[in-house]
Design an enzyme around this catalytic site. Structure first.
Site: not given
Lengths: 111, 206
Positions: B108, B111-113
């Site tokens: 991602c 962000c950090s999906c």
């Protein structure tokens, strides 16, 4: 970067801020795409000065995002949060070790 | 630490951000916006119930059941929902299959999906700037850092997750695993193999 197993949350407050965000999303205060747009922007801003390692710094960005989102959507005031943070600090310092830490019933920042 | 110091017998003072989190929670609870029990339930779910073992069981089943695998690759979200694996944020899950010709890797960049319902909370490195920047730019080098060397003829496809779409890699079934049942196969499926930064364990290694 390694593939060694990590604890799910390195710090209790990481878990707490994560859970609060998921809960507020599920109760409809904001949508997840709204969250990711804001969170991405904060991560990018925090990552300008140095590379984020994905640990504490990641959840600091998460916390900054939640604070600004709540100030916009729930009307929380920075002064109110700061006063409560100080009240919690005093509560920890005033509570003997081993006793559950609670805010005084009427703290100066109370509503 | 304060609790080791007889001159300071007060409670251990949490770090500054932890106090900020407590302050936020207090404000929200006073306004009736958070229910502490709901927070505990969410933490318990991610700490104890949801994790890579769920994704591993899905992968192992796909290795054993061709119809299930076909359905998963065609449209994973309803198949997973039927198994009870819902995306809490209403996201769709796309399963991408590794083949001898193509290796898939998930990142991602913004962000950090991450596919929470299948893998739980992402590891620290997945959230790091280094991985998020390098996975797209130099995936083969990133794989080398993880100890993965692919054959020259295998291309790498990097999938960038979003708030709406999360990816799960379906790794190739390891050679020598023919006689194993789904439970034994699931034990070979590592978290990293479902992100694409690793390969499943070899049967004899477990």
């Amino acid at each position: 970067m390694t593939s060694a197993p990590d604890p799910v949350f390195e710090q209790p407050w990481h878990a707490q801020v994560f859970a609060m965000t998921v809960h507020l999303n599920e109760t409809g205060l904001f949508t997840w795409p709204e969250w990711t747009v804001r969170f991405s922007a904060v991560l990018q801003r925090h990552g300008l000065a140095r590379d984020l390692d994905g640990g504490d710094d990641y959840f600091l960005a998460w916390l900054d995002t939640l604070e600004s989102l709540l100030s916009d959507t729930a009307g929380t005031e920075p002064g109110e949060i700061d006063a409560l943070r100080d009240a919690w600090r005093r509560a920890y310092l005033d509570t003997p070790h081993g006793t559950p830490v609670r805010l005084p019933q009427r703290d100066p920042s109370g509503p | 630490m304060p609790h080791d110091d007889p001159d300071h017998p007060h409670s251990v003072l949490p770090p500054e951000p932890a106090l900020r989190v407590k302050a936020l929670e207090t404000v929200l609870a006073r306004r009736g916006l958070v229910d502490p029990a709901a927070l505990d339930e969410i933490i318990d779910t991610y700490q104890n119930r949801i994790g890579p073992q769920i994704g591993a069981s899905v992968v192992a089943r796909a290795w054993c059941e061709p119809d299930f695998k076909a359905a998963l690759l065609a449209d994973a979200t309803p198949v997973l929902a039927e198994m009870g694996h819902y995306g809490r944020q209403g996201e769709h899950v796309v399963v991408v299959e590794n083949t001898p010709d193509r290796h898939n890797m998930v990142v991602c960049t913004l962000c950090s999906c991450y596919p929470w319902p299948l893998l739980g909370i992402p590891p620290g490195w997945y959230k790091s700037d280094a991985y998020r920047a390098r996975a797209v730019r130099e995936p083969r080098r990133v794989l080398a850092d993880f100890g993965v060397a692919l054959p020259k003829g295998t291309s790498i496809r990097v999938w960038d997750s979003t708030a709406e779409v999360r990816y799960l890699v379906l790794p190739m079934r390891p050679p020598g695993s023919d006689g194993l049942d789904a439970g034994a196969l699931a034990a070979l499926v590592t978290r990293d193999s479902m992100i694409g930064t690793g390969l499943p364990s070899a049967p004899e290694a477990t």
